[in-house]
Design a protein around this motif. Structure first.
Motif, mmCIF file in Angstrom:
data_model
loop_
_atom_site.group_PDB
_atom_site.id
_atom_site.type_symbol
_atom_site.label_atom_id
_atom_site.label_comp_id
_atom_site.label_asym_id
_atom_site.label_seq_id
_atom_site.Cartn_x
_atom_site.Cartn_y
_atom_site.Cartn_z
ATOM 1 N N VAL A 1 0.851 -1.189 0.000
ATOM 2 C CA VAL A 1 0.000 0.000 0.000
ATOM 3 C C VAL A 1 0.892 1.247 0.000
ATOM 4 O O VAL A 1 1.713 1.416 0.907
ATOM 5 N N PRO A 2 0.767 2.125 -1.003
ATOM 6 C CA PRO A 2 1.680 3.269 -1.126
ATOM 7 C C PRO A 2 1.229 4.510 -0.364
ATOM 8 O O PRO A 2 1.454 5.636 -0.801
ATOM 9 N N TRP A 3 0.578 4.315 0.759
ATOM 10 C CA TRP A 3 0.127 5.416 1.599
ATOM 11 C C TRP A 3 0.601 5.164 3.029
ATOM 12 O O TRP A 3 0.801 4.022 3.431
ATOM 13 N N ALA A 4 0.763 6.242 3.780
ATOM 14 C CA ALA A 4 1.017 6.133 5.219
ATOM 15 C C ALA A 4 -0.205 6.695 5.924
ATOM 16 O O ALA A 4 -0.731 7.732 5.522
ATOM 17 N N GLY A 5 -0.661 6.011 6.943
ATOM 18 C CA GLY A 5 -1.845 6.487 7.644
ATOM 19 C C GLY A 5 -1.784 6.161 9.115
ATOM 20 O O GLY A 5 -0.947 5.371 9.568
ATOM 21 N N GLY A 6 -2.682 6.775 9.852
ATOM 22 C CA GLY A 6 -2.710 6.505 11.282
ATOM 23 C C GLY A 6 -4.030 6.909 11.907
ATOM 24 O O GLY A 6 -4.783 7.708 11.349
ATOM 25 N N VAL A 7 -4.304 6.329 13.055
ATOM 26 C CA VAL A 7 -5.463 6.686 13.869
ATOM 27 C C VAL A 7 -4.904 7.261 15.163
ATOM 28 O O VAL A 7 -4.159 6.576 15.874
ATOM 29 N N LEU A 8 -5.224 8.516 15.449
ATOM 30 C CA LEU A 8 -4.630 9.206 16.591
ATOM 31 C C LEU A 8 -4.797 8.413 17.882
ATOM 32 O O LEU A 8 -5.898 7.971 18.217
ATOM 33 N N GLY A 9 -3.691 8.230 18.581
ATOM 34 C CA GLY A 9 -3.729 7.552 19.872
ATOM 35 C C GLY A 9 -3.683 6.044 19.812
ATOM 36 O O GLY A 9 -3.594 5.389 20.855
ATOM 37 N N SER A 10 -3.739 5.462 18.620
ATOM 38 C CA SER A 10 -3.720 4.002 18.515
ATOM 39 C C SER A 10 -2.287 3.490 18.460
ATOM 40 O O SER A 10 -1.345 4.251 18.226
ATOM 41 N N THR A 11 -2.126 2.207 18.665
ATOM 42 C CA THR A 11 -0.807 1.580 18.573
ATOM 43 C C THR A 11 -0.920 0.284 17.787
ATOM 44 O O THR A 11 -1.942 -0.402 17.842
ATOM 45 N N SER A 12 0.124 -0.035 17.052
ATOM 46 C CA SER A 12 0.172 -1.288 16.304
ATOM 47 C C SER A 12 1.139 -2.233 16.996
ATOM 48 O O SER A 12 2.252 -1.828 17.341
ATOM 49 N N PRO A 13 0.744 -3.479 17.214
ATOM 50 C CA PRO A 13 1.654 -4.442 17.852
ATOM 51 C C PRO A 13 2.947 -4.560 17.061
ATOM 52 O O PRO A 13 2.912 -4.701 15.833
ATOM 53 N N PRO A 14 4.094 -4.471 17.714
ATOM 54 C CA PRO A 14 5.372 -4.559 16.993
ATOM 55 C C PRO A 14 5.548 -5.912 16.317
ATOM 56 O O PRO A 14 5.181 -6.950 16.863
ATOM 57 N N GLY A 15 6.064 -5.865 15.113
ATOM 58 C CA GLY A 15 6.356 -7.101 14.393
ATOM 59 C C GLY A 15 5.193 -7.699 13.639
ATOM 60 O O GLY A 15 5.363 -8.675 12.901
ATOM 61 N N VAL A 16 3.988 -7.139 13.789
ATOM 62 C CA VAL A 16 2.815 -7.675 13.095
ATOM 63 C C VAL A 16 2.712 -7.051 11.704
ATOM 64 O O VAL A 16 2.776 -5.833 11.556
ATOM 65 N N THR A 17 2.576 -7.879 10.691
ATOM 66 C CA THR A 17 2.446 -7.398 9.320
ATOM 67 C C THR A 17 1.071 -7.771 8.768
ATOM 68 O O THR A 17 0.411 -8.681 9.277
ATOM 69 N N TRP A 18 0.659 -7.061 7.711
ATOM 70 C CA TRP A 18 -0.654 -7.282 7.115
ATOM 71 C C TRP A 18 -0.534 -7.550 5.623
ATOM 72 O O TRP A 18 0.431 -7.134 4.985
#
Length: 222
Positions: free
Chosen positions: A165-182
């Motif tokens: 996916v050629p975009w960067a995005g985020g949801v304010l205040g959320s966190t992504s588990p380290p090492g998890v890929t999609w």
């Protein structure tokens, strides 16, 4: 003397093994200093924003667009996230404050939106009704089946489907588990390396159609 010679002979080998063990590995989720968008798109550009931005590289969070990115350009993902925070803090936007953002960091960002040509700097500010259960349109790597199915989507722009996916995005205040890929599959579902499955919510479909495709009830709203 023989032991000294043997030790000396081993030193170059040990150095080579150490260099190999510490060399950057494309696909490990870290954009190392020697890696670039051209040499390792899987890892780069990586997270480039403060933790509060909730950035997930190679992701496209959904939501109601409260600011259209086509006319809202920023120089970096960090600036885009900051614009989202400013929008959220403005009392005039209290009904739908920005809580998710999407930034285009490529000269042209591929998307399933074939009617538009998305270019560098587009900063989309969005609002999701339930940021605790964030919605995404696409995440991580595109499967081979996805790329094959959609290879003609931007043929008129001479643009092929990228590997991720050629975009960067985020949801304010959320966190992504380290090492998890999609990975985003041809049917639009997203699967993580941890075993989670997320099906994209389609507001143009009925509740029954979304449920049938596997959308969770708590995610059937922007």
């Amino acid at each position: 003397r023989g032991d000294v010679q043997s030790a000396a002979a081993l030193e170059p080998l040990e150095a080579a093994l150490l260099a190999a063990a510490t060399a950057p590995v494309c696909g490990d989720g870290k954009c190392d200093p020697t890696e670039t968008l051209d040499t390792c798109f899987a890892d780069c550009p990586g997270v480039t924003t403060p933790a509060m931005c909730g950035e997930e590289p190679h992701s496209d969070p959904q939501g109601n667009a409260v600011v259209d990115g086509r006319g809202h350009k920023k120089e970096s993902a960090a600036e885009c996230c900051a614009a989202c925070a400013v929008h959220a803090a403005n009392p005039k936007n209290a009904r739908k404050p920005c809580n998710s953002w999407v930034f285009c960091y490529m000269p042209i960002c591929w998307s399933l939106d074939t009617g538009n040509k998305h270019t560098f700097g587009e900063c989309w500010l969005k609002w999701q009704a339930d940021a605790a259960h964030p919605l995404y349109g696409q995440r991580g790597k595109y499967s081979d089946e996805f790329r094959t199915k959609n290879w003609r989507a931007h043929k008129h722009n001479n643009l092929t489907v990228p590997t991720h996916v050629p975009w960067a995005g985020g949801v304010l205040g959320s966190t992504s588990p380290p090492g998890v890929t999609w990975e985003t599959a041809a049917d639009g579902s997203m699967r993580s390396s941890a075993g989670d499955i997320l099906v994209d919510y389609r507001p143009w479909e009925s509740r029954e159609q979304n449920l049938k495709r596997g959308v969770k009830p708590e995610q059937m709203k922007f």
